[in-house]
Design a protein around this motif. Structure first.
Motif, PDB file in Angstrom:
ATOM      1  N   VAL A  38       0.862  -1.175   0.000  1.00  0.00           N
ATOM      2  CA  VAL A  38       0.000   0.000   0.000  1.00  0.00           C
ATOM      3  C   VAL A  38       0.901   1.228   0.000  1.00  0.00           C
ATOM      4  N   GLN A  39       0.792   2.026  -1.055  1.00  0.00           N
ATOM      5  CA  GLN A  39       1.609   3.225  -1.181  1.00  0.00           C
ATOM      6  C   GLN A  39       0.737   4.459  -0.971  1.00  0.00           C
ATOM      7  N   HIS A  40       1.129   5.291  -0.020  1.00  0.00           N
ATOM      8  CA  HIS A  40       0.378   6.510   0.291  1.00  0.00           C
ATOM      9  C   HIS A  40       0.906   7.680  -0.536  1.00  0.00           C
ATOM     10  N   ASP A  41       0.057   8.665  -0.711  1.00  0.00           N
ATOM     11  CA  ASP A  41       0.453   9.890  -1.407  1.00  0.00           C
ATOM     12  C   ASP A  41       1.279  10.725  -0.424  1.00  0.00           C
ATOM     13  N   MET A  42       2.576  10.488  -0.417  1.00  0.00           N
ATOM     14  CA  MET A  42       3.444  11.138   0.553  1.00  0.00           C
ATOM     15  C   MET A  42       3.531  12.643   0.309  1.00  0.00           C
ATOM     16  N   ALA A  43       3.389  13.069  -0.936  1.00  0.00           N
ATOM     17  CA  ALA A  43       3.445  14.505  -1.217  1.00  0.00           C
ATOM     18  C   ALA A  43       2.307  15.230  -0.510  1.00  0.00           C
ATOM     19  N   ALA A  44       1.117  14.633  -0.530  1.00  0.00           N
ATOM     20  CA  ALA A  44      -0.018  15.256   0.156  1.00  0.00           C
ATOM     21  C   ALA A  44       0.189  15.248   1.665  1.00  0.00           C
ATOM     22  N   LEU A  45       0.680  14.137   2.204  1.00  0.00           N
ATOM     23  CA  LEU A  45       0.913  14.060   3.650  1.00  0.00           C
ATOM     24  C   LEU A  45       1.987  15.048   4.084  1.00  0.00           C
ATOM     25  N   LYS A  46       2.972  15.293   3.225  1.00  0.00           N
ATOM     26  CA  LYS A  46       4.068  16.217   3.570  1.00  0.00           C
ATOM     27  C   LYS A  46       3.636  17.682   3.562  1.00  0.00           C
ATOM     28  N   ASN A  47       2.444  17.974   3.100  1.00  0.00           N
ATOM     29  CA  ASN A  47       1.939  19.333   3.233  1.00  0.00           C
ATOM     30  C   ASN A  47       1.713  19.709   4.692  1.00  0.00           C
ATOM     31  N   TYR A  48       1.771  18.731   5.566  1.00  0.00           N
ATOM     32  CA  TYR A  48       1.642  18.947   7.002  1.00  0.00           C
ATOM     33  C   TYR A  48       2.951  18.506   7.650  1.00  0.00           C
ATOM     34  N   ASP A  49       3.474  19.335   8.529  1.00  0.00           N
ATOM     35  CA  ASP A  49       4.788  19.027   9.101  1.00  0.00           C
ATOM     36  C   ASP A  49       4.692  17.995  10.218  1.00  0.00           C
ATOM     37  N   GLY A  50       5.866  17.575  10.697  1.00  0.00           N
ATOM     38  CA  GLY A  50       5.918  16.535  11.715  1.00  0.00           C
ATOM     39  C   GLY A  50       5.189  16.905  12.984  1.00  0.00           C
ATOM     40  N   LYS A  51       5.304  18.164  13.387  1.00  0.00           N
ATOM     41  CA  LYS A  51       4.634  18.601  14.620  1.00  0.00           C
ATOM     42  C   LYS A  51       3.125  18.481  14.484  1.00  0.00           C
ATOM     43  N   TYR A  52       2.608  18.821  13.307  1.00  0.00           N
ATOM     44  CA  TYR A  52       1.168  18.693  13.091  1.00  0.00           C
ATOM     45  C   TYR A  52       0.717  17.254  13.320  1.00  0.00           C
ATOM     46  N   TRP A  53       1.433  16.311  12.703  1.00  0.00           N
ATOM     47  CA  TRP A  53       1.019  14.907  12.827  1.00  0.00           C
ATOM     48  C   TRP A  53       1.186  14.404  14.254  1.00  0.00           C
ATOM     49  N   ARG A  54       2.270  14.795  14.913  1.00  0.00           N
ATOM     50  CA  ARG A  54       2.443  14.376  16.305  1.00  0.00           C
ATOM     51  C   ARG A  54       1.293  14.878  17.168  1.00  0.00           C
ATOM     52  N   ASP A  55       0.964  16.160  17.015  1.00  0.00           N
ATOM     53  CA  ASP A  55      -0.109  16.742  17.812  1.00  0.00           C
ATOM     54  C   ASP A  55      -1.457  16.091  17.507  1.00  0.00           C
ATOM     55  N   LEU A  56      -1.713  15.831  16.224  1.00  0.00           N
ATOM     56  CA  LEU A  56      -2.985  15.231  15.843  1.00  0.00           C
ATOM     57  C   LEU A  56      -3.127  13.836  16.444  1.00  0.00           C
ATOM     58  N   PHE A  57      -2.101  13.008  16.274  1.00  0.00           N
ATOM     59  CA  PHE A  57      -2.174  11.645  16.795  1.00  0.00           C
ATOM     60  C   PHE A  57      -2.282  11.638  18.320  1.00  0.00           C
ATOM     61  N   ASP A  58      -1.497  12.489  18.973  1.00  0.00           N
ATOM     62  CA  ASP A  58      -1.534  12.529  20.439  1.00  0.00           C
ATOM     63  C   ASP A  58      -2.890  13.013  20.952  1.00  0.00           C
ATOM     64  N   SER A  59      -3.535  13.891  20.206  1.00  0.00           N
ATOM     65  CA  SER A  59      -4.811  14.459  20.666  1.00  0.00           C
ATOM     66  C   SER A  59      -5.925  13.418  20.711  1.00  0.00           C
ATOM     67  N   ARG A  60      -5.744  12.316  20.017  1.00  0.00           N
ATOM     68  CA  ARG A  60      -6.803  11.313  19.916  1.00  0.00           C
ATOM     69  C   ARG A  60      -6.699  10.205  20.966  1.00  0.00           C
ATOM     70  N   ILE A  61      -5.598  10.165  21.699  1.00  0.00           N
ATOM     71  CA  ILE A  61      -5.393   9.103  22.684  1.00  0.00           C
ATOM     72  C   ILE A  61      -6.438   9.216  23.793  1.00  0.00           C
ATOM     73  N   GLY A  62      -7.052   8.077  24.124  1.00  0.00           N
ATOM     74  CA  GLY A  62      -7.976   8.030  25.249  1.00  0.00           C
ATOM     75  C   GLY A  62      -9.349   8.597  24.977  1.00  0.00           C
ATOM     76  N   LYS A  63      -9.645   8.917  23.717  1.00  0.00           N
ATOM     77  CA  LYS A  63     -10.943   9.478  23.376  1.00  0.00           C
ATOM     78  C   LYS A  63     -11.906   8.368  22.927  1.00  0.00           C
TER      79      LYS A  63
END
Length: 531
Positions: free
Chosen positions: A117-142
């Motif tokens: 399974v190959q993801h569209d990495m160019a689209a995902l890279k429009n968001y930086d690492g901090k964005y993804w870290r914050d997004l994933f962390d915000s969902r824990i325990g919900k």
């Protein structure tokens, strides 16, 4: 394996020390605006909360209803598709020549090789690492659907185009990362040893992580009126348990091919209890795998084994979880038991995506641990990868889930190990059972496959390859309660050709105060500190 009379029966979510205080926002929606063709660098991206917010806990709403209300439109451009495994993502010609929608029912490339399974990495890279870290962390325990799942909290990296209403989830994942303090110090002289208990999941194994993805996609295909009458797998136990549970949840028929008399009763009863159609076949796993592949090529039954690369998309989230649990600090080593070898690649893929998308700056070194009775990858590794891979006839092992001599994902495993400066080790039956008993004696209750991984750690530690202060994670793939019979036999000293050095059988004593006191005094004296 001999029977025993030992028993009368016949048969924390931890973070590392000094965690940072939580400062991350909760994002209740996945509405994300991005474009892979943006000509200017992206600005800091913070998703906007829905306005106005829908009423909470509507008396006639459930969490699926609320998810529908939150996600009426999908404005992101994330996508994924199948390509031949190890295809160059930068080669447009390669991608255009052979690429498949995830809604197609396809398991092999035109050449007969594996798919990925190959993801569209160019689209995902429009968001930086901090964005993804914050997004994933915000969902824990919900409990927000479907993000309470450790898998679907990374939905954009797993199946970005599936509607949340099609997802079949038991809120799997988010499994414990336990500091193995006493085991590490007492037996290995290590201060930073951790065990990722993937077996603390819905059906008691890491297979849930991949099966929620696969069955969700099948649920989507059936709603699209694709010709899928059921889902089938060959299994040494855990795959069948996960498949049958998730199919039962979605009301989808499941078909299971099991090798007769080669799995534990606890593993056998799971698909039976969940209503699967179970065929007990007089062959080993490799024979069952050959049969299910032939059957799914003739009947509209969706193949659920790890030949199907959708499974690995869910399994890779365990690697991302490890990074989250270390507050995005990368461990030095991750040790994974290996049988059909999809999981070692899944961990590599999870770590690599985090590095490529800027969440971390490196990946850990990977170790794949095999039972010596089923060690084709180990033999291939010892040859220096130079010789052509040769399957083996797998012999009986207590680590029954990895008793596989002709692994489907051999190419994936070799790729992962080469690209992570990885190592392969093996464990004899005595080594893996002793390691399991030692771990259990320090408060764990692990499966034999984790005993294989701990044996690999012991050997690499003794060789000085893994250092005393190296942060090391051992992946525990299944719950120890699935393997009580092997533990009973070990602690009964009832296994032929094994010394069972750490056996701890019950002491028979008469119902007499004096006799009980004598036995207790002897025991307590043996445990007294030595001067």
């Amino acid at each position: 394996m001999a029977s025993t009379s030992l028993f009368q029966s016949p048969h924390l979510y931890l973070k590392p020390q000094n965690p940072k205080p939580p400062t991350k926002p909760h994002f209740p929606t996945t509405t994300i605006k991005c474009s892979s063709s943006s000509s200017s660098p992206p600005q800091p991206l913070v998703p906007k909360p829905p306005s106005p917010p829908p009423p909470s806990h509507h008396p006639h709403h459930n969490i699926r209803d609320e998810a529908r209300h939150h996600n009426t439109t999908h404005t992101h451009h994330f996508s994924a598709h199948y390509v031949p495994f190890n295809a160059d993502p930068s080669s447009a010609a390669s991608a255009d020549s052979e690429s498949y929608s995830l809604d197609e029912i396809v398991y092999r490339s035109n050449s007969g090789g594996l798919l990925d399974v190959q993801h569209d990495m160019a689209a995902l890279k429009n968001y930086d690492g901090k964005y993804w870290r914050d997004l994933f962390d915000s969902r824990i325990g919900k409990t927000t659907w479907p993000y309470g799942s450790g898998v679907w909290s990374k939905k954009e990296w797993v199946l970005p185009e599936i509607d949340s209403d099609d997802i079949v989830s038991a809120f799997e994942g988010n499994s414990n990362l336990v500091w193995a303090e006493r085991y590490g110090k007492q037996f290995l002289g290590m201060n930073d040893l951790w065990v990722k208990h993937c077996g603390i999941s819905h059906t008691g194994s890491f297979k849930d992580l991949g099966m929620t993805v696969l069955v969700s996609q099948v649920n989507r295909l059936r709603k699209m009126n694709r010709p899928v009458v059921g889902v089938g797998c060959a299994s040494t136990g855990d795959t069948s348990a996960a498949l049958s549970a998730y199919c039962a949840s979605a009301g989808i028929p499941s078909i299971v091919f099991l090798p007769a008399n080669r799995i534990s009763l606890a593993q056998l009863v799971q698909p039976i209890a969940n209503g699967a159609f179970v065929l007990s076949i007089d062959t080993d796993f490799d024979g069952c795998m050959q049969l299910i592949r032939e059957v799914t090529s003739e009947l509209p039954i969706y193949l659920a084994n790890s030949l199907n690369s959708l499974r690995l998309e869910g399994q890779k989230t365990a690697a991302i979880e490890i990074l989250q649990q270390f507050d995005w600090e990368v461990p030095d080593w991750v040790i994974v038991p290996g049988g059909n070898l999809g999981n070692i690649y899944a961990f590599y893929k999870g770590f690599h995506m985090c590095k490529e998308l800027g969440l971390v700056d490196r990946i850990p070194r990977l170790v794949c641990a095999q039972a010596a009775n089923a060690n084709p990858l180990y033999l291939h590794y010892k040859s220096g990868w130079d010789q052509e891979f040769k399957p083996v006839k797998a012999n009986t092992t207590f680590a029954s889930a990895i008793q596989i001599g002709d692994p489907v994902s051999i190419d994936r495993a070799v790729y992962a190990l080469k690209n992570s400066n990885g190592i392969v080790e093996e464990a004899t039956e005595e080594e893996l059972m002793d390691a399991m008993a030692q771990a259990d004696s320090t408060g764990m209750f692990i499966c034999p496959h984790t005993g294989v991984a701990l044996t690999a750690l012991i050997k690499l530690r003794n060789k000085g390859i893994i250092g005393a202060n190296d942060r090391t994670v051992v992946v525990s793939t299944a719950h120890g309660l699935k393997f009580t019979q092997s533990k009973i036999e070990y602690h009964s000293n009832d296994i032929k050709d094994l010394a069972c050095r750490f056996a701890n059988p019950p002491v028979q004593v008469r119902a007499d105060f004096g006799c009980v006191m004598d036995v207790l005094k002897t025991y307590l004296l043996s445990k007294a500190p030595k001067n």
